[in-house]
Design an enzyme around this catalytic site. Structure first.
Site, PDB file in Angstrom:
ATOM      1  N   PHE A 344       0.828  -1.206   0.000  1.00 11.43           N
ATOM      2  CA  PHE A 344       0.000   0.000   0.000  1.00 11.43           C
ATOM      3  C   PHE A 344       0.862   1.255   0.000  1.00 11.43           C
ATOM      4  O   PHE A 344       0.704   2.144  -0.838  1.00 11.43           O
ATOM      5  CB  PHE A 344      -0.939  -0.005   1.207  1.00 11.43           C
ATOM      6  CG  PHE A 344      -1.664   1.304   1.398  1.00 11.43           C
ATOM      7  CD1 PHE A 344      -2.717   1.650   0.571  1.00 11.43           C
ATOM      8  CD2 PHE A 344      -1.278   2.201   2.390  1.00 11.43           C
ATOM      9  CE1 PHE A 344      -3.387   2.867   0.734  1.00 11.43           C
ATOM     10  CE2 PHE A 344      -1.928   3.404   2.561  1.00 11.43           C
ATOM     11  CZ  PHE A 344      -2.995   3.738   1.727  1.00 11.43           C
ATOM     12  N   TRP A 345       1.827   1.329   0.930  1.00 12.32           N
ATOM     13  CA  TRP A 345       2.597   2.561   1.074  1.00 12.32           C
ATOM     14  C   TRP A 345       3.524   2.799  -0.115  1.00 12.32           C
ATOM     15  O   TRP A 345       3.890   3.949  -0.387  1.00 12.32           O
ATOM     16  CB  TRP A 345       3.392   2.530   2.378  1.00 12.32           C
ATOM     17  CG  TRP A 345       2.500   2.714   3.570  1.00 12.32           C
ATOM     18  CD1 TRP A 345       2.136   1.761   4.471  1.00 12.32           C
ATOM     19  CD2 TRP A 345       1.836   3.919   3.958  1.00 12.32           C
ATOM     20  NE1 TRP A 345       1.277   2.303   5.402  1.00 12.32           N
ATOM     21  CE2 TRP A 345       1.075   3.633   5.110  1.00 12.32           C
ATOM     22  CE3 TRP A 345       1.801   5.211   3.450  1.00 12.32           C
ATOM     23  CZ2 TRP A 345       0.302   4.581   5.764  1.00 12.32           C
ATOM     24  CZ3 TRP A 345       1.032   6.170   4.097  1.00 12.32           C
ATOM     25  CH2 TRP A 345       0.299   5.856   5.235  1.00 12.32           C
ATOM     26  N   ASN A 476      -4.258  10.809  13.190  1.00 14.49           N
ATOM     27  CA  ASN A 476      -4.115  10.100  14.460  1.00 14.49           C
ATOM     28  C   ASN A 476      -5.299   9.158  14.681  1.00 14.49           C
ATOM     29  O   ASN A 476      -6.297   9.204  13.967  1.00 14.49           O
ATOM     30  CB  ASN A 476      -4.029  11.109  15.612  1.00 14.49           C
ATOM     31  CG  ASN A 476      -3.277  10.562  16.814  1.00 14.49           C
ATOM     32  OD1 ASN A 476      -3.037   9.359  16.921  1.00 14.49           O
ATOM     33  ND2 ASN A 476      -2.893  11.438  17.721  1.00 14.49           N
ATOM     34  N   PHE A 477      -5.152   8.307  15.683  1.00 11.26           N
ATOM     35  CA  PHE A 477      -6.227   7.433  16.189  1.00 11.26           C
ATOM     36  C   PHE A 477      -6.767   6.472  15.128  1.00 11.26           C
ATOM     37  O   PHE A 477      -7.973   6.215  15.075  1.00 11.26           O
ATOM     38  CB  PHE A 477      -7.380   8.256  16.787  1.00 11.26           C
ATOM     39  CG  PHE A 477      -6.965   9.135  17.925  1.00 11.26           C
ATOM     40  CD1 PHE A 477      -6.587   8.578  19.133  1.00 11.26           C
ATOM     41  CD2 PHE A 477      -6.932  10.522  17.788  1.00 11.26           C
ATOM     42  CE1 PHE A 477      -6.187   9.374  20.192  1.00 11.26           C
ATOM     43  CE2 PHE A 477      -6.542  11.325  18.840  1.00 11.26           C
ATOM     44  CZ  PHE A 477      -6.163  10.760  20.050  1.00 11.26           C
ATOM     45  N   LEU A 478      -5.895   5.978  14.259  1.00  9.20           N
ATOM     46  CA  LEU A 478      -6.320   4.922  13.332  1.00  9.20           C
ATOM     47  C   LEU A 478      -6.548   3.646  14.140  1.00  9.20           C
ATOM     48  O   LEU A 478      -5.623   3.092  14.730  1.00  9.20           O
ATOM     49  CB  LEU A 478      -5.255   4.689  12.262  1.00  9.20           C
ATOM     50  CG  LEU A 478      -5.462   3.474  11.347  1.00  9.20           C
ATOM     51  CD1 LEU A 478      -6.786   3.559  10.610  1.00  9.20           C
ATOM     52  CD2 LEU A 478      -4.304   3.343  10.363  1.00  9.20           C
ATOM     53  N   VAL A 480      -8.975  -0.109  14.241  1.00  9.47           N
ATOM     54  CA  VAL A 480      -9.944  -1.057  13.678  1.00  9.47           C
ATOM     55  C   VAL A 480     -10.204  -2.127  14.733  1.00  9.47           C
ATOM     56  O   VAL A 480      -9.272  -2.593  15.395  1.00  9.47           O
ATOM     57  CB  VAL A 480      -9.405  -1.713  12.382  1.00  9.47           C
ATOM     58  CG1 VAL A 480     -10.399  -2.735  11.842  1.00  9.47           C
ATOM     59  CG2 VAL A 480      -9.121  -0.650  11.332  1.00  9.47           C
ATOM     60  N   LYS A 487     -10.323  -7.632   7.401  1.00 15.64           N
ATOM     61  CA  LYS A 487     -11.172  -7.010   6.372  1.00 15.64           C
ATOM     62  C   LYS A 487     -10.435  -5.945   5.571  1.00 15.64           C
ATOM     63  O   LYS A 487     -11.015  -5.368   4.649  1.00 15.64           O
ATOM     64  CB  LYS A 487     -12.408  -6.383   7.023  1.00 15.64           C
ATOM     65  CG  LYS A 487     -13.292  -7.359   7.795  1.00 15.64           C
ATOM     66  CD  LYS A 487     -14.011  -8.310   6.873  1.00 15.64           C
ATOM     67  CE  LYS A 487     -14.994  -9.197   7.644  1.00 15.64           C
ATOM     68  NZ  LYS A 487     -15.680 -10.159   6.770  1.00 15.64           N
ATOM     69  N   ARG A 488      -9.176  -5.651   5.933  1.00 19.72           N
ATOM     70  CA  ARG A 488      -8.377  -4.650   5.213  1.00 19.72           C
ATOM     71  C   ARG A 488      -9.053  -3.281   5.217  1.00 19.72           C
ATOM     72  O   ARG A 488      -9.113  -2.577   4.201  1.00 19.72           O
ATOM     73  CB  ARG A 488      -8.113  -5.105   3.779  1.00 19.72           C
ATOM     74  CG  ARG A 488      -7.362  -6.401   3.656  1.00 19.72           C
ATOM     75  CD  ARG A 488      -5.905  -6.252   4.019  1.00 19.72           C
ATOM     76  NE  ARG A 488      -5.217  -5.337   3.124  1.00 19.72           N
ATOM     77  CZ  ARG A 488      -4.017  -4.821   3.385  1.00 19.72           C
ATOM     78  NH1 ARG A 488      -3.409  -5.096   4.504  1.00 19.72           N
ATOM     79  NH2 ARG A 488      -3.445  -4.002   2.528  1.00 19.72           N
ATOM     80  N   LEU A 489      -9.557  -2.891   6.396  1.00 19.56           N
ATOM     81  CA  LEU A 489     -10.217  -1.592   6.505  1.00 19.56           C
ATOM     82  C   LEU A 489      -9.215  -0.450   6.628  1.00 19.56           C
ATOM     83  O   LEU A 489      -9.520   0.679   6.243  1.00 19.56           O
ATOM     84  CB  LEU A 489     -11.160  -1.581   7.716  1.00 19.56           C
ATOM     85  CG  LEU A 489     -12.431  -2.422   7.597  1.00 19.56           C
ATOM     86  CD1 LEU A 489     -13.221  -2.368   8.894  1.00 19.56           C
ATOM     87  CD2 LEU A 489     -13.296  -1.937   6.441  1.00 19.56           C
ATOM     88  N   THR A 512       2.522   9.458  13.039  1.00 14.15           N
ATOM     89  CA  THR A 512       3.514   8.613  13.700  1.00 14.15           C
ATOM     90  C   THR A 512       3.021   7.173  13.705  1.00 14.15           C
ATOM     91  O   THR A 512       1.831   6.903  13.545  1.00 14.15           O
ATOM     92  CB  THR A 512       3.763   9.054  15.155  1.00 14.15           C
ATOM     93  OG1 THR A 512       2.528   8.974  15.894  1.00 14.15           O
ATOM     94  CG2 THR A 512       4.306  10.460  15.213  1.00 14.15           C
ATOM     95  N   LEU A 728       0.303  13.619  19.525  1.00  8.56           N
ATOM     96  CA  LEU A 728      -0.331  12.905  20.642  1.00  8.56           C
ATOM     97  C   LEU A 728      -0.519  11.433  20.306  1.00  8.56           C
ATOM     98  O   LEU A 728      -0.714  11.055  19.170  1.00  8.56           O
ATOM     99  CB  LEU A 728      -1.686  13.545  20.954  1.00  8.56           C
ATOM    100  CG  LEU A 728      -1.619  15.048  21.262  1.00  8.56           C
ATOM    101  CD1 LEU A 728      -3.016  15.590  21.448  1.00  8.56           C
ATOM    102  CD2 LEU A 728      -0.780  15.310  22.511  1.00  8.56           C
TER     103      LEU A 728
END
Length: 728
Positions: A344-345, A476-478, A480, A487-489, A512, A728
């Site tokens: 992906f990246w 931030n705050f990824l 799942v 599910k590759r969300l 980060t 944060l």
């Protein structure tokens, strides 16, 4: 004939065992050279060590070298069952790591009836049979239900899981463990050996034996032939594996030789004061080899070229350059040996590992902005059972759902002992800075239950990179839900937040991660300072040092009862302008830092109970604000501990010292944190923090934090001390 082999003494065998325990199997020359073992093993060669270790391994498993591939026959009925039949046959019992004598409690069973932790783990994974893998909780629960375990079982189990991963017997996917396909196939072959059936017939009379002998001859011959065929196939399979391993080792040796050549050249040139890259050395080395291979006169050179005699050096050139590229690409991954390529990246506008040696790439935006009319208008599609949901943080019910999602599914430590526990008040503070966009608070819900199962957020920021102030989004705050990670969300969430950020004509972002992705601009380490050492040791966050007692440890980390700096007080609203001036002047010295104005300082640094604390030093004579320090509150949930549920942690934020020494200023910050009943004070080695960490008894932690910029390149990266940004 050669000298006769001497019988191994018990001292030599013990030295060999301890040598393998210390250095690992296969490190025979290292064991020989180790001063601890060389006096005992001086008369033995590395081949002797290897052969003896193989014999010891087979002896520990109860098998001889001839028994390894044979299927045993039973001579008659038996009323007892072998202990090994009580558990699934998943592991060959002659594995090297399990034959070692060790202080590990799993290997000290005297009667041989207690399975080893490795066997318990493999049994648990096999019996649970989850195709997506089993987390450590499921493994623990299975083992505790079926075996007696010690009080420190979880820590021992975590160490055993790491060893099994290193041995490629199991693999870790997210936070789940599963048996590797290669090892599972080998284990399956081992379990398919036909087990002998017990003969329940009565003993034959002498008169019957002769008449049955002829009838059984054909059957016996067929059985023997089948065993011979199976034995031959097994040996052929083993020989093939050995051949493949030999080819791999040969290739590795060739690459190692090239790498040594490369390293020697780098050392020699650096010793002369040259500044160079790996690729430059590789290319110059290859050019020199081609020049040496070419004949001196032009005619001969032309003939050689026509006849193709220069192709071999050219191939060597290619191999050296290819090796250099691989080294250059993977140097950033040195802290994470298990890192994989990121499909992906590698499609995103971020720094790539392969570009590390490309000096033609300039700092700045990687891709130019796209016309807003061309930005995708519709959200990216989700799996059929889910839907997008824009989160309104003014809604207390929604905030409670978000808190619950993060509290149960967000960042945990590697040993699954602690998990970040962001409070609702903290989330409102972190996600609603000046001019925030509600559309950037993106949730995913289950269509039927409306349950929040995934989340990602962005907030607007102005970040200076060298001399350019760039409008960015801080992502931030990824998160799942654990049950939906297959599910590759996550990639869809990243694409969706990127789309919404682009709609506001913002094309760069900062974020980060605790894992290595393409490509960090810098990598920082967390440092920890104990404020409540007894609790930290009780919950497993830290441990007693060598020759230390609890009372000595408490005295070591004891702090004064009150701050020592005159004029040290809490920040107030009237101080915003003075703090802004201090902070802007201080952050200007760093390569990457936020560009704060007074509105930003008021939001991010004005004290909020159990969210953020800020203190300053005001001169008693002039009333000038000369110094400033701050920390934010981020507790962690303590998992699986009967005595404690929460660990209260303070995290160093922004600190500026102009008159008061920074070490003294931060010591006062530790004192007020202790007064507020914090258990630990954490700090990254960013900005000038490294100047006080060791002096104030901070200890380096296991965790690293990698900083990234999206669609913005900072060539060659920066040092942690050149970073003035805290996310944060």
């Amino acid at each position: 004939m050669g000298a006769p082999k001497q019988k191994w003494t018990s001292e030599e065998e013990e030295a060999l065992r301890r040598g393998v325990l210390k250095h690992g199997p296969g490190k025979w020359r290292t064991i020989q050279k180790d001063p601890e073992f060389s006096p005992v093993l001086s008369s033995r060669s590395n081949i002797d060590l290897k052969d003896k270790w193989r014999n010891l391994s087979f002896s520990a498993s109860g098998l001889g070298s001839r028994d390894k591939l044979k299927v045993p026959r039973t001579k008659g009925p038996s009323s007892s069952t072998s202990p090994s039949s009580q558990t699934p046959l998943l592991l060959p019992s002659n594995k090297v790591a399990e034959a070692l004598p060790s202080a590990d409690p799993e290997k000290n069973s005297q009667d041989g009836k207690i399975p080893k932790y490795s066997s318990m783990v493999m049994e648990a994974l096999h019996e649970i049979g989850d195709p997506n893998g089993s987390d450590i909780e499921a493994i623990c629960h299975y083992i505790e239900q079926r075996h007696e375990v010690q009080a420190n079982f979880r820590r021992l189990l975590t160490a055993k899981l790491r060893r099994l991963i290193a041995a490629k017997k199991i693999e870790k996917i997210d936070r789940a463990y599963k048996i590797t396909e290669s090892y599972g196939a080998k284990s399956l072959l081992a379990t398919k050996s036909p087990s002998p059936k017990k003969d329940s017939a009565k003993p034959l009379k002498a008169s019957q034996k002769g008449s049955l002998a002829v009838k059984s001859t054909a059957l016996d011959a067929a059985a023997v032939a089948a065993m011979k065929v199976a034995d031959t196939e097994a040996k052929a399979h083993l020989a093939n594996e050995h051949m493949m391993e030999a080819e791999r080792v040969l290739k590795l040796a060739e690459e190692t030789e090239s790498l040594v050549t490369l390293a020697t050249e780098i050392y020699e040139r650096c010793s002369r004061g040259e500044v160079l890259t790996i690729m430059q050395v590789a290319q110059s080395k290859a050019a020199a080899q081609i020049a040496m291979a070419a004949p001196n006169n032009n005619d001969a050179a032309g003939g050689a070229s026509a006849s193709g005699t220069t192709s071999e050096p050219a191939q060597e050139d290619t191999s050296i350059e290819a090796l250099a590229r691989r080294v250059q690409e993977h140097m950033t991954l040195a802290s994470n040996p298990t890192a994989r390529r990121h499909k992906f990246w590698e499609t995103q506008p971020v720094g790539q590992f392969r570009d590390a040696a490309d000096h033609s790439l300039a700092d700045g935006a990687i891709e130019p902005p796209t016309p807003l009319s061309e930005v995708r208008a519709d959200p990216y599609p989700l799996p059929a059972a889910f839907e997008w949901y824009t989160c309104d943080l003014d809604d207390d019910a929604l905030l409670t759902d978000l808190y619950a999602l993060l509290a149960h599914n967000y960042v945990e430590d590697d040993e699954n002992m602690f998990r970040f526990n962001y409070s609702p008040a903290f989330l409102r503070w972190a996600l609603r800075p000046p001019s925030f966009f509600r559309a950037w608070h993106i949730g995913v819900r289950a269509k039927e239950s409306k349950k929040l199962v995934a989340f990602i957020s962005g907030v607007p920021a102005r970040i200076r990179a060298r001399d350019d102030v760039v409008r960015m989004a801080e992502i931030n705050f990824l998160c799942v839900h654990k049950k939906l990670r297959s599910k590759r969300l996550a990639p869809v969430l990243i694409r969706e937040v990127t789309r919404r950020v682009h709609q506001e004509n913002i094309w760069q972002a900062a974020y980060t991660a605790g894992v290595v992705l393409p490509t960090p601009i810098t990598t920082c380490r967390y440092w920890h300072r104990s404020l409540n050492p007894k609790k930290l040791i009780d919950v497993g966050f830290s441990r007693l040092g060598p020759r230390m007692t609890m009372s000595r440890t408490v005295r070591l980390y004891k702090l004064p009862d009150a701050p020592l700096t005159p004029g040290f007080r809490q920040m107030e609203l009237r101080d915003v302008a003075a703090v802004t001036r201090l902070l802007r002047a201080y952050l200007a010295k760093f390569v990457v830092a936020p560009d704060f104005d007074e509105m930003d300082v008021e939001h991010w640094l004005l004290p909020r109970e159990d969210v953020v604390d800020s203190y300053l030093v005001e001169s008693p004579e002039t009333h000038e604000v000369t110094d400033f320090c701050s920390f934010y509150t981020l507790p962690s949930s303590v998992l699986n501990n009967a005595n404690y549920a929460t660990l209260k942690a303070a995290y160093s934020y922004y600190n500026v010292a102009t008159k008061t020494p920074l070490q003294q200023l931060m010591n006062d910050a530790l004192i007020v944190a202790k007064q507020k009943n914090y258990d630990v004070f954490n700090a990254l080695d960013v900005m000038e923090n490294e100047s006080f960490l060791k002096e104030l008894k901070f200890g380096p932690g296991d965790g690293q934090l990698h900083y990234y910029l999206y669609n913005y390149r900072i060539r060659n990266g920066i040092k942690p001390s050149e970073l003035g940004l805290v996310l944060l």
